[in-house]
Design an enzyme around this catalytic site. Structure first.
Site, short mmCIF file in Angstrom:
data_model
loop_
_atom_site.label_atom_id
_atom_site.label_comp_id
_atom_site.label_asym_id
_atom_site.label_seq_id
_atom_site.Cartn_x
_atom_site.Cartn_y
_atom_site.Cartn_z
N ASP A 1 0.74 4.94 1.90
CA ASP A 1 -0.08 5.30 3.21
C ASP A 1 -1.05 6.54 2.87
O ASP A 1 -0.81 7.26 1.92
CB ASP A 1 1.14 6.15 4.04
CG ASP A 1 1.82 4.98 5.03
OD1 ASP A 1 1.33 3.88 5.27
OD2 ASP A 1 2.85 5.24 5.37
N HIS B 1 0.92 -1.20 -0.05
CA HIS B 1 0.00 0.02 0.13
C HIS B 1 0.91 1.34 0.25
O HIS B 1 2.04 1.06 0.31
CB HIS B 1 -0.72 -0.04 1.19
CG HIS B 1 -0.26 0.25 2.57
ND1 HIS B 1 0.74 -0.95 3.12
CD2 HIS B 1 0.11 1.31 3.42
CE1 HIS B 1 1.30 -0.64 4.08
NE2 HIS B 1 0.97 0.75 4.36
N ARG C 1 5.30 6.56 14.13
CA ARG C 1 5.19 7.14 12.66
C ARG C 1 4.82 8.57 12.79
O ARG C 1 3.56 8.66 13.37
CB ARG C 1 4.53 6.44 11.68
CG ARG C 1 4.77 6.70 10.31
CD ARG C 1 3.70 5.70 9.50
NE ARG C 1 2.38 6.50 9.25
CZ ARG C 1 1.38 5.77 8.82
NH1 ARG C 1 1.56 4.56 8.72
NH2 ARG C 1 0.12 6.28 8.96
N HIS D 1 4.62 -0.02 0.01
CA HIS D 1 5.51 -0.69 1.15
C HIS D 1 4.64 -1.80 1.91
O HIS D 1 3.41 -1.62 1.68
CB HIS D 1 6.22 0.14 2.13
CG HIS D 1 5.06 0.96 2.86
ND1 HIS D 1 4.67 2.23 2.40
CD2 HIS D 1 4.51 0.88 4.14
CE1 HIS D 1 3.78 2.69 3.41
NE2 HIS D 1 3.90 2.00 4.59
#
Length: 280
Positions: A104, A102, A270, A254
């Site tokens: 993000d 995907h 994150r 990723h």
């Protein structure tokens, strides 16, 4: 700054950068240029407080707050926690997040620009992250297929992804569903800073290609995703504590990989850099 290649098509390691210290406008511009060129930047051996992580991430732009607010468990809401750890019976982070290919936040009308992921605790084995260059994947396609898909659009659905990935959890709230309606994006997007083209697909979160029968849409998405994650376009990152990884979601996909989550702890923080334009 010393630059070390991570793979032939994606990613460089930067030596001599301390993300805990203030950096100049010229250094920020250099980092931005390297990100535009290589899509993934690695800084090892960092020692960051949560506030320093947020401050460094802001050099790349404004930050966004994740819709899953139950995993914003630090003093800084800009930090989304990925972890299998529980404290007082409560999960401090989202576990088994991103175990599919995907980009993000592609499910937003204006998807995020980038992500800044900091490794606080890492298992000694497993839990690698794979990154695919969607620039390289596009450029390696047969010209006839490039022409066929050049103007296609696809539906990105967060609720569809969530129901597949987390069917054993509490469903999304009405507010979370309202904040993440399905959106339509091009299958091939233009990088807003370099003009370079890339594929813009993904697993699970991309529900369908518009204008095609369901079976044909599923087959084409499978073919494009399978092509994009070919070994020739992928870098596998083996995490070490103190790693800080910055990537450009506008031209990469990723995927996280499993680890022994009973034997080992994992805590990753994150920050997400806000996008400024719809994909075109």
């Amino acid at each position: 700054m010393e630059i070390r290649e991570l793979s032939p098509v994606i990613g460089v390691e930067l030596l001599g950068v301390d993300a805990s210290a203030p950096i100049s406008d010229a250094e920020v511009a250099r980092l931005r240029d390297l990100l535009n060129t290589h899509s993934v930047l690695l800084l090892r051996n960092q020692s960051l407080t949560e506030a320093q992580h947020v401050a460094f991430s802001r050099y790349f732009g404004d930050l966004q707050i994740h819709v899953l607010t139950q995993y914003l468990t630090t003093a800084h809401p800009e930090i989304y926690v990925l972890s299998n750890v529980k404290e007082a019976g409560r999960s401090i982070g989202n576990h088994k997040e991103g175990w599919n290919w995907h980009s993000d936040w592609s499910y937003l009308e204006i998807p995020c620009f980038g992500s800044v992921l900091y490794a606080r605790e890492c298992p000694p084995e497993g839990a690698d992250t794979l990154f695919a260059s969607m620039h390289a994947a596009w450029e390696a396609l047969d010209p006839e297929l490039q022409a066929r898909i050049r103007d296609m659009t696809a539906v990105h659905s967060y609720s569809g992804y969530y129901n597949k990935a987390f069917g054993d959890r509490e469903p999304l709230s009405a507010a979370q569903i309202a904040a993440t309606p399905d959106v339509v994006h091009p299958v091939v997007r233009t990088h807003p800073e370099t003009g370079r083209l890339s594929l813009y697909v993904g697993e699970d979160i991309v529900k369908e290609i518009q204008g095609l029968p369901a079976d044909e849409s599923a087959a084409l998405l499978h073919a494009l995703n399978s092509h994009a994650i070919s070994d020739a376009f992928v870098y596998r990152h083996t995490w070490q504590e103190g790693d800080l990884l910055i990537w450009d979601n506008r031209c990469t996909m990723h995927k996280a990989t499993p680890y022994d989550d009973v034997k080992y702890r994992r805590i990753m923080h994150r920050a997400t850099i806000k996008g400024t334009d719809r994909p075109v």
